[in-house]
Motif scaffolding. Structure first.
Motif, mmCIF file in Angstrom:
data_model
loop_
_atom_site.group_PDB
_atom_site.id
_atom_site.type_symbol
_atom_site.label_atom_id
_atom_site.label_comp_id
_atom_site.label_asym_id
_atom_site.label_seq_id
_atom_site.Cartn_x
_atom_site.Cartn_y
_atom_site.Cartn_z
ATOM 1 N N GLY A 46 0.799 -1.084 -0.157
ATOM 2 C CA GLY A 46 -0.054 0.021 -0.006
ATOM 3 C C GLY A 46 0.959 1.221 -0.158
ATOM 4 N N VAL A 47 2.073 1.154 -0.504
ATOM 5 C CA VAL A 47 3.203 2.216 -0.414
ATOM 6 C C VAL A 47 2.898 3.052 -1.759
ATOM 7 N N LEU A 56 6.785 2.705 6.521
ATOM 8 C CA LEU A 56 6.306 1.416 6.167
ATOM 9 C C LEU A 56 6.902 0.787 7.691
ATOM 10 N N LYS A 57 6.066 0.029 8.527
ATOM 11 C CA LYS A 57 6.399 -0.549 9.637
ATOM 12 C C LYS A 57 7.524 -1.769 9.533
ATOM 13 N N ALA A 62 13.078 -3.486 10.103
ATOM 14 C CA ALA A 62 14.556 -4.041 9.312
ATOM 15 C C ALA A 62 15.526 -3.028 9.766
ATOM 16 N N GLN A 63 15.296 -1.767 10.005
ATOM 17 C CA GLN A 63 16.323 -0.884 10.301
ATOM 18 C C GLN A 63 16.398 -1.061 11.940
ATOM 19 N N ALA A 64 15.589 -1.513 12.494
ATOM 20 C CA ALA A 64 15.761 -1.569 14.071
ATOM 21 C C ALA A 64 16.806 -2.840 14.194
ATOM 22 N N LEU A 65 16.559 -3.965 13.436
ATOM 23 C CA LEU A 65 17.285 -5.152 13.583
ATOM 24 C C LEU A 65 18.662 -4.878 13.186
ATOM 25 N N ALA A 66 18.685 -4.263 12.178
ATOM 26 C CA ALA A 66 20.018 -3.822 11.563
ATOM 27 C C ALA A 66 20.930 -2.966 12.413
ATOM 28 N N ALA A 67 20.395 -2.169 13.273
ATOM 29 C CA ALA A 67 20.980 -1.394 14.089
ATOM 30 C C ALA A 67 21.354 -1.959 15.311
ATOM 31 N N LEU A 68 20.834 -3.187 15.747
ATOM 32 C CA LEU A 68 21.098 -4.154 16.695
ATOM 33 C C LEU A 68 22.274 -4.798 16.321
ATOM 34 N N ALA A 69 22.426 -5.171 15.068
ATOM 35 C CA ALA A 69 23.614 -6.045 14.395
ATOM 36 C C ALA A 69 24.939 -5.944 15.267
#
Length: 73
Positions: A46-47, A56-57, A62-69
């Motif tokens: 729906g973008v 987009l959640k 995905a950005q939050a997970l990558a920041a934790l890496a």
């Protein structure tokens, strides 16, 4: 405040537009995103606009997970 080189992330036609115009632009305004890519994003998530993509959640997750890496090593 963060800064970004708009010439590197936007198609030439959008580089001189205001931030509000860019956020309301179709995702194909982003360099490397084709009209077909935009249609697929709309169909799948729906973008329609750059703002929709930013909100987009799934992208945020995905950005939050990558920041934790880096801390996961």
């Amino acid at each position: 405040m963060a800064s970004i080189d708009l010439d590197k992330v936007l198609d030439k036609a959008w580089a001189d537009k205001s931030l509000s115009e860019i956020l309301a632009a179709p995702v194909s305004a982003l360099k490397g995103v084709s009209d077909n890519d935009g249609e697929l994003l709309q169909e799948a998530f729906g973008v329609v606009t750059v703002a929709d993509l930013a909100e987009l959640k799934y992208a945020r997750w995905a950005q939050a997970l990558a920041a934790l890496a880096p801390s996961a090593k």
